[in-house]
Design an enzyme around this catalytic site. Structure first.
Site, short mmCIF file in Angstrom:
data_model
loop_
_atom_site.label_atom_id
_atom_site.label_comp_id
_atom_site.label_asym_id
_atom_site.label_seq_id
_atom_site.Cartn_x
_atom_site.Cartn_y
_atom_site.Cartn_z
N THR A 58 0.82 -1.22 0.00
CA THR A 58 0.00 0.00 0.00
C THR A 58 0.84 1.26 0.00
O THR A 58 0.43 2.29 -0.53
CB THR A 58 -0.92 -0.01 1.24
OG1 THR A 58 -1.79 -1.12 1.12
CG2 THR A 58 -1.73 1.25 1.36
N TYR A 84 -8.28 0.43 -3.18
CA TYR A 84 -7.23 1.00 -4.03
C TYR A 84 -6.42 -0.17 -4.55
O TYR A 84 -6.64 -1.32 -4.16
CB TYR A 84 -6.33 1.94 -3.21
CG TYR A 84 -5.77 1.27 -1.99
CD1 TYR A 84 -6.44 1.33 -0.76
CD2 TYR A 84 -4.62 0.49 -2.06
CE1 TYR A 84 -5.95 0.66 0.36
CE2 TYR A 84 -4.13 -0.18 -0.95
CZ TYR A 84 -4.81 -0.09 0.24
OH TYR A 84 -4.34 -0.77 1.34
N THR A 125 1.66 -4.32 4.22
CA THR A 125 1.54 -4.55 5.66
C THR A 125 1.06 -5.97 6.02
O THR A 125 1.25 -6.40 7.15
CB THR A 125 0.57 -3.52 6.31
OG1 THR A 125 -0.70 -3.63 5.69
CG2 THR A 125 1.11 -2.12 6.17
N ASP A 126 0.45 -6.67 5.04
CA ASP A 126 -0.17 -7.96 5.39
C ASP A 126 0.84 -8.98 5.92
O ASP A 126 0.55 -9.70 6.89
CB ASP A 126 -0.89 -8.55 4.18
CG ASP A 126 -2.19 -7.82 3.88
OD1 ASP A 126 -2.47 -6.81 4.56
OD2 ASP A 126 -2.93 -8.25 2.97
N LYS A 179 0.70 -7.23 12.83
CA LYS A 179 -0.42 -6.42 12.38
C LYS A 179 -1.62 -6.84 13.22
O LYS A 179 -1.99 -8.01 13.24
CB LYS A 179 -0.68 -6.66 10.89
CG LYS A 179 -1.74 -5.74 10.30
CD LYS A 179 -1.84 -5.94 8.80
CE LYS A 179 -2.81 -4.95 8.19
NZ LYS A 179 -2.88 -5.07 6.72
N GLU A 230 -0.76 -27.92 28.19
CA GLU A 230 -1.99 -28.45 27.59
C GLU A 230 -1.78 -29.83 26.97
O GLU A 230 -2.72 -30.60 26.81
CB GLU A 230 -2.49 -27.49 26.50
CG GLU A 230 -3.32 -26.33 27.02
CD GLU A 230 -4.67 -26.78 27.55
OE1 GLU A 230 -5.20 -27.80 27.06
OE2 GLU A 230 -5.19 -26.11 28.46
N1 DAS Z 1 -2.62 -6.07 0.75
C1 DAS Z 1 -1.71 -5.31 1.50
C2 DAS Z 1 -0.27 -5.73 1.25
O1 DAS Z 1 0.33 -5.47 0.22
C3 DAS Z 1 -1.88 -3.92 1.55
C4 DAS Z 1 -0.97 -3.20 2.52
O2 DAS Z 1 0.17 -2.95 2.20
O3 DAS Z 1 -1.40 -2.82 3.61
O4 DAS Z 1 0.24 -6.27 2.15
#
Ligand code: DAS
Length: 363
Positions: free
Chosen positions: A47, A61, A127-128, A200, A320
């Protein structure tokens, strides 16, 4: 000189010199004319390189659209911090990262850091799966120079986009000698996190990343502030080295739930996975009807690693489940996706469950 003219001349000279005199000593020191540290930005997409149709598109987007040179050109303030250059390694959304891409990226980071002229590396990333790549680099990069992974939750075209400041902060951290020896870092929303710990935690806010043991520091207005250090082994103290890794073995994650199907374990066995991370409920619990499936995977040679689907906390060995008796490993405080990364890296060196458990305690 007539007295009035003399007075005006002195006043003019004073008005020109005073601002110089008031500047902080640091700004006039020879250090300010010294060349800035060299920082390379390795861009992989996400992103932070995304673009939406309108300024209101903060969630709809396309990721991975804007080339790295354009990102850098959009932040002229970077030149005040470092000599920055960009390299486009990939242009993908991070959910499409593969083991081969991790290895390729790691080797490039390692190669760059061997250059004595380079002070640090920034990796722009979606970010994923950012937390997986950051942890991977933390384990396999044998350099104490800063490696900083950064992303954004909104594309640059959105109102209140977070990418510019995140990237600026990441370069500040990468250029700062105090960032050396801290392991791979993740900079998001002004916070400096350990790549090992960060995850995340929410998928719709800019404050998306957190570490259950807290951030290491903050980056604010071009400066870093440090508050703690990572206790686990990393980078120069790691026994793993990207220069010796060409391929990572397959590791499966199986998600635990009530009434869970055992088919996924069967698929792991058929695919020849070298390990299965059981993302168990609670304390990495295993349903009574699933224990035999996991034990049989272990008997057939696959490693069984108990993690938890709960975001925070840690799995306790032999609580466990009788891990000693079953020859299983516990993932300590690593979430399933981080446990998968450590298992894959560790399996390049050993297939002994006792050694694997040592590695899970130490990293
Ligand atoms: N789909 C996500 C990625 O590329 C978008 C992001 O960067 O947050 O990880």
């Amino acid at each position: 000189m007539n007295p009035i003219r003399r007075h005006l001349t002195i006043a003019l000279a004073a008005s020109l010199l005073l601002p110089l005199a008031l500047q902080p000593a640091q700004a006039q020191s020879p250090a300010s004319t010294a060349p800035k540290p060299q920082v390379v930005i390795l861009a992989t997409g996400g992103t932070i390189a995304g673009a939406g149709a309108s300024a209101t598109n903060s969630a709809s987007y396309q990721a991975a659209k804007v080339p790295v040179d354009k990102l850098i050109a959009g932040i002229p303030e970077l030149a005040d911090v470092a000599q920055v250059r960009g390299e486009q390694v990939f242009q993908i959304a991070s959910e499409s990262f593969t083991n081969d891409k991790l290895v390729q990226l790691g080797k490039r980071v390692s190669q760059l850091l061997r250059d004595p002229a380079i002070a640090g590396v920034v990796v722009t990333h979606g970010t994923d799966t950012l937390e997986e790549t950051a942890f991977f680099l933390n384990l396999v990069i044998r350099s104490d120079k800063p490696v900083v992974v950064v992303g954004s939750m909104r594309p640059g075209t959105a109102m209140s986009a977070d990418g510019m400041l995140n990237l600026y902060n990441a370069v500040v951290v990468a250029a700062d000698p105090r960032s050396r020896g801290q392991g791979t870092l993740v900079v998001m929303s002004d916070e400096i996190h350990a790549g090992r710990d960060v995850a995340k935690r929410i998928n719709i806010k800019t404050s998306a990343f957190g570490s259950q043991w807290g951030p290491l520091g903050m980056a604010v207005e071009g400066r870093t502030y440090w508050f703690r250090a990572l206790a686990k082994r990393h980078t120069v103290k790691s026994e793993f080295d990207i220069d010796a890794i060409d391929k990572l073995p397959e590791v499966f994650i199986v998600y635990g739930s009530g009434n869970m199907s055992l088919e996924a374990y069967e698929a792991a066995r058929r695919s020849g996975a070298k390990a299965v991370v059981h993302a168990g409920t609670g304390n990495g619990s295993v349903a009574n009807y699933a224990v035999d499936a996991l034990r049989s995977l272990r008997t057939q040679g696959a490693q069984v690693i108990r993690s938890s689907r709960v975001a925070d906390g840690f799995v306790i060995r032999n609580a466990e489940q009788p891990d000693d008796k079953y020859d299983w490993v516990v993932a300590h405080d690593l979430n399933p996706q981080k446990a998968k990364i450590l298992a894959a890296v560790a399996l390049t060196k050993t297939n002994d469950p006792k050694e694997l458990q040592r590695i899970f305690w130490e990293y």
